[in-house]
Scaffold this active site. Structure first.
Site, PDB file in Angstrom:
ATOM      1  N   LYS A 140       8.236 -22.697 -28.853  1.00 41.89           N
ATOM      2  CA  LYS A 140       8.616 -21.516 -29.382  1.00 41.89           C
ATOM      3  C   LYS A 140       8.889 -20.369 -28.580  1.00 41.89           C
ATOM      4  O   LYS A 140       7.892 -19.944 -27.839  1.00 41.89           O
ATOM      5  CB  LYS A 140       7.623 -21.282 -30.501  1.00 41.89           C
ATOM      6  CG  LYS A 140       7.812 -20.035 -31.310  1.00 41.89           C
ATOM      7  CD  LYS A 140       9.395 -19.868 -32.197  1.00 41.89           C
ATOM      8  CE  LYS A 140       9.187 -20.749 -33.379  1.00 41.89           C
ATOM      9  NZ  LYS A 140      10.543 -20.984 -34.079  1.00 41.89           N
ATOM     10  N   HIS A 169      12.949 -29.175 -39.292  1.00 43.92           N
ATOM     11  CA  HIS A 169      12.262 -27.968 -39.017  1.00 43.92           C
ATOM     12  C   HIS A 169      10.860 -28.065 -39.689  1.00 43.92           C
ATOM     13  O   HIS A 169      10.540 -28.730 -40.530  1.00 43.92           O
ATOM     14  CB  HIS A 169      13.161 -26.845 -39.561  1.00 43.92           C
ATOM     15  CG  HIS A 169      12.580 -25.708 -39.698  1.00 43.92           C
ATOM     16  ND1 HIS A 169      12.051 -25.033 -41.030  1.00 43.92           N
ATOM     17  CD2 HIS A 169      12.188 -24.539 -38.798  1.00 43.92           C
ATOM     18  CE1 HIS A 169      11.477 -23.878 -40.795  1.00 43.92           C
ATOM     19  NE2 HIS A 169      11.533 -23.605 -39.437  1.00 43.92           N
TER      20      HIS A 169
END
Ligand SMILES: [Mg+2]
Length: 433
Positions: free
Chosen positions: A202, A329
């Site tokens: 991330k 996701h």
């Protein structure tokens, strides 16, 4: 299987707060606790189906009227459930007010549709679980059957602090990861513990050159393994292209480098690195423009905001038609959602990338037995329904935390959490770099 076994007699909704580590993203940092909603659909025959979805106030406001409207219907009546959700939730203040709001969030523009579908998905999964239990069939069988026996997941790497500001929340022993060495150490621990073979970082937290260095360090530590970087739309077109060029030899795909379909299309036109998204293709309405412009090469589906497991399969069919890849996701979730993700992923033939999951970061669960990763994969169960069982004591404890909360954790707010460390923090303008 009788009609009584399938008729919904009661729907129980239990909002909970789940411990969450201080994971960083471009919006801020995760709060010590995050809200989830647990849905239990109980049939007149005494079969209970489980579902899980977002638990922020705006979702709870939509879930309550939908729960009331479900009594007397069959858990098999899933097409009508979608219509019912539109009817029951369509006019609610939460749904209509949200339409105008671009939260600039981590999963694209927030719309009334997406809110409603996110709520619907919790009910759809609960109905499928109950139906499967009543029929003696696993959920994947109700979706047409599995095409694989295990579903691969990737290690979800985060820049993070050792603890929440002020030492709030639950402690863990992961330590901080704020530089390439910290990211590699975290990846090594996740790989050794769970067997993950691919890695997603991330990003959007530090300057792009620092995040490029972190991915380069991962490539050195894990040569040849698929790597991904996801800055949640924090970069301009030019920055996205620069990162794509710097990492072209090691990236499996670049995820949402630029935050809109238009910017993604501009990036895609000038790089051969595949672009993935869970921000600009998040609803069926957004598919046509993105696919016809070639803006994305992989869609990261999410059964929560796509409206359930059956819609996820419909999305996968559209992607297959257009030659666009599919993966999955993840937002902060517990075992019910991991089981649901695994069942649907098992039925999608064109799922060629390991799915994302936050599950290793969620040390609390409400199941009698946590799901496990072996060699980076979750085995697809043939146990009836989702194959998971609720631990009522754990559920009650996490609900008690929600009841006792002063309101500061009932709606996820990563920027507010960041302000506890940095009082000047405001959500960065996009593109940030
Ligand atoms: Mg993403």
């Amino acid at each position: 299987m009788t009609r009584t076994e399938l008729t919904i007699g009661e729907v129980r909704l239990t909002p909970i707060l789940v411990a969450d580590p201080p994971l960083l993203n471009t919006q801020g940092v995760h709060q010590p606790y995050t809200p989830r909603l647990i849905v239990e659909v109980v049939t007149e025959g005494g079969v209970t189906g489980l579902g899980e979805t977002y638990g922020d106030t705006k979702y709870l406001d939509l879930a309550r009227p939908l729960a009331d409207a479900l009594t007397g219907r069959s858990v098999t009546d899933l097409n009508a459930l979608s219509l019912l959700a539109a009817e029951v939730c369509g006019d609610s203040p939460a749904a209509t007010a949200a339409d105008a709001v671009d939260v600039g969030g981590l999963r694209g523009v927030q719309t009334a549709d997406k809110l409603r579908l996110s709520v619907l998905s919790g009910f759809e999964v609960a109905c499928l679980d109950a139906w499967g239990k009543a029929a003696g069939l696993p959920v994947h069988a109700l979706l047409g059957g599995k095409v694989r026996d295990r579903v691969d997941y990737s290690a979800y790497l985060f820049y993070r602090w050792a603890e929440h500001p002020g030492g709030r929340g639950e402690a863990d022993d992961w330590g901080a990861a704020v530089d390439p060495a910290g990211v590699v150490a975290q990846a090594r621990k996740l790989a050794d513990t769970y067997g993950f073979g691919s890695f997603k970082l991330k990003g959007g937290v530090f300057e792009p050159k620092e995040e490029i260095a972190a991915v380069r360090a991962l490539a050195e530590e894990f040569p040849g393994r698929p790597l991904r970087l996801d800055p949640n739309g924090a970069w301009s077109v030019e920055t996205s292209l620069m990162v794509a060029e710097e990492l072209r030899d090691v990236l499996e795909y670049l995820e949402d480098p630029a935050g809109t379909t238009d910017r993604m299309a501009q990036v895609a036109a000038r790089t051969d690195i595949p672009l993935a998204t869970n921000m600009c293709v998040t609803t069926f309405d957004e598919i046509a423009e993105a696919f016809t412009r070639g803006a994305v090469q992989v869609v990261l589906s999410d059964h929560h905001y796509w409206g359930g497991l059956r819609n996820t399969r419909e999305l996968a069919a559209i992607c297959r038609t257009f030659g666009v890849g599919v993966s999955m996701h993840s937002n902060t979730h517990l075992g019910i959602s991991l089981a649901a993700m695994t069942h649907v992923a098992a039925t999608v033939p064109n799922l060629h990338h390991a799915c994302d999951s936050h599950y290793p970061w969620q040390t609390e669960d409400i199941l009698t037995e946590r799901l496990t990763f072996e060699n980076g994969a979750v085995a697809v169960t043939d146990t009836p329904g989702l194959g998971v069982e609720l631990d009522r004591d754990r559920l009650a404890a996490l609900h008690r935390r929600w009841l006792d909360d002063d309101g500061s954790h009932r709606d996820r707010d990563d920027a507010a959490a960041m302000r506890l460390a940095d009082p000047e923090w405001t959500t960065p303008a996009v593109p940030r770099w």
